[in-house]
Design a protein around this motif. Structure first.
Motif, PDB file in Angstrom:
ATOM      1  N   LYS A   1      10.517  13.358  11.055  1.00 52.24           N
ATOM      2  CA  LYS A   1       9.465  12.694  10.292  1.00 52.24           C
ATOM      3  C   LYS A   1       9.381  11.217  10.633  1.00 52.24           C
ATOM      4  O   LYS A   1       8.284  10.657  10.746  1.00 52.24           O
TER       5      LYS A   1
ATOM      6  N   SER B   1       0.838  -1.195   0.000  1.00 54.09           N
ATOM      7  CA  SER B   1       0.000   0.000   0.000  1.00 54.09           C
ATOM      8  C   SER B   1       0.874   1.246   0.000  1.00 54.09           C
ATOM      9  O   SER B   1       2.078   1.196   0.292  1.00 54.09           O
ATOM     10  N   ASP B   2       0.272   2.391  -0.314  1.00 55.32           N
ATOM     11  CA  ASP B   2       1.016   3.649  -0.284  1.00 55.32           C
ATOM     12  C   ASP B   2       1.583   3.914   1.109  1.00 55.32           C
ATOM     13  O   ASP B   2       2.708   4.403   1.252  1.00 55.32           O
ATOM     14  N   LYS B   3       0.825   3.584   2.136  1.00 51.17           N
ATOM     15  CA  LYS B   3       1.293   3.790   3.512  1.00 51.17           C
ATOM     16  C   LYS B   3       2.501   2.913   3.809  1.00 51.17           C
ATOM     17  O   LYS B   3       3.476   3.371   4.417  1.00 51.17           O
ATOM     18  N   GLN B   4       2.461   1.653   3.380  1.00 50.38           N
ATOM     19  CA  GLN B   4       3.588   0.747   3.598  1.00 50.38           C
ATOM     20  C   GLN B   4       4.815   1.197   2.817  1.00 50.38           C
ATOM     21  O   GLN B   4       5.947   1.138   3.314  1.00 50.38           O
ATOM     22  N   ARG B   5       4.592   1.665   1.609  1.00 49.97           N
ATOM     23  CA  ARG B   5       5.706   2.132   0.788  1.00 49.97           C
ATOM     24  C   ARG B   5       6.350   3.385   1.388  1.00 49.97           C
ATOM     25  O   ARG B   5       7.581   3.519   1.407  1.00 49.97           O
ATOM     26  N   THR B   6       5.538   4.294   1.904  1.00 46.04           N
ATOM     27  CA  THR B   6       6.069   5.496   2.543  1.00 46.04           C
ATOM     28  C   THR B   6       6.896   5.140   3.770  1.00 46.04           C
ATOM     29  O   THR B   6       7.985   5.682   3.986  1.00 46.04           O
ATOM     30  N   ALA B   7       6.395   4.208   4.566  1.00 49.97           N
ATOM     31  CA  ALA B   7       7.120   3.787   5.769  1.00 49.97           C
ATOM     32  C   ALA B   7       8.454   3.143   5.402  1.00 49.97           C
ATOM     33  O   ALA B   7       9.483   3.412   6.036  1.00 49.97           O
ATOM     34  N   SER B   8       8.450   2.301   4.370  1.00 54.72           N
ATOM     35  CA  SER B   8       9.678   1.645   3.944  1.00 54.72           C
ATOM     36  C   SER B   8      10.670   2.650   3.372  1.00 54.72           C
ATOM     37  O   SER B   8      11.875   2.584   3.649  1.00 54.72           O
ATOM     38  N   ARG B   9      10.168   3.602   2.608  1.00 60.01           N
ATOM     39  CA  ARG B   9      11.038   4.633   2.034  1.00 60.01           C
ATOM     40  C   ARG B   9      11.676   5.480   3.132  1.00 60.01           C
ATOM     41  O   ARG B   9      12.882   5.745   3.096  1.00 60.01           O
ATOM     42  N   ASN B  10      10.897   5.885   4.123  1.00 60.95           N
ATOM     43  CA  ASN B  10      11.434   6.699   5.210  1.00 60.95           C
ATOM     44  C   ASN B  10      12.474   5.944   6.029  1.00 60.95           C
ATOM     45  O   ASN B  10      13.431   6.539   6.527  1.00 60.95           O
TER      46      ASN B  10
END
Length: 232
Positions: free
Chosen positions: A119, A82-91
């Protein structure tokens, strides 16, 4: 690909395709690209403008989604996340260095480093400040930690940008033309800094560059043409 290689790779991509545009203007930018990135190694991607280098980097950094193929970061499949999972992994796992440093001019060098840590949210204010000073020391700028970004030279600003990319101890640093806006002396200094930190700290570095000399100085040089890696 061996099981051992899959277990040690920081970032892996298989059969990546990306199209841009619609109808008659639709362009097949990436054509089944695959690669594997190991810790403590520096990789360069070299090739002519428009061959797909930056497009691939943005896909690997989870800033865009591929049309086909799979990407794994730290063993986690990102293609269907999901977009949320991808954002967390990217951060957590990815640090970025761009051609232009993108420092916030109204903040000091240290404050620019604290922003990504804030962040992520796993350090208190004292710990973030200490981490920022530690990283600025790593890039030779501890004495300029309280200087505004606008008061730093171009080479110093890019070194701060490298330190910022390391703020959250990412698994991989993705660098898009990180020396493209610098003179030869500062280009060499920034590249040497990335390579030293990768070897000492265990992070992988994947760098897109038009500079053939820097590309060859990486541990591994990948050459791209017409949306594919080519052998030389």
């Amino acid at each position: 690909m061996s099981e051992a290689a899959q277990n040690t790779s920081i970032l892996r991509a298989e059969n990546i395709h990306r199209y841009l545009g619609e109808g008659e203007t639709r362009v097949h930018v990436l054509r089944g690209v695959g690669l594997e990135i190991q810790p403590s190694e520096v990789y360069s991607i070299a090739g002519p403008s428009g061959c797909g280098k930056s497009t691939l980097l943005y896909l690997l950094g989870l800033l865009d989604r591929q049309d086909e193929g799979d990407i794994w970061i730290a063993g986690q499949k990102m293609s269907t996340a999901s977009d949320k999972q991808r954002t967390a992994s990217r951060n957590r796992h990815v640090g970025f260095v761009f051609q232009f440093h993108f420092l916030l001019p109204e903040f000091t060098a240290a404050e620019n480093l604290i922003l990504p840590m804030r962040k992520l949210g796993n350090r208190n204010n004292r710990e973030m400040r200490e981490r920022a000073i530690e990283l600025l020391d790593e890039v030779g700028l501890a004495d300029k930690r309280d200087r505004l970004a606008t008061a730093l030279s171009g080479g110093e600003q890019q070194r701060v940008a490298v330190a910022r990319a390391l703020a959250n101890s990412p698994s991989v640093i993705l660098a898009d033309e990180p020396t493209g806006n610098l003179d030869v002396k500062n280009s060499d200094a920034v590249f040497d800094l990335l390579k030293r930190l990768a070897h000492e700290k265990g992070q992988a570095v994947l760098m897109v560059t038009h500079n053939p000399d820097l590309a060859e100085r990486a541990d591994h040089c990948l050459r791209m043409q017409d949306g594919q890696f080519v052998s030389t």
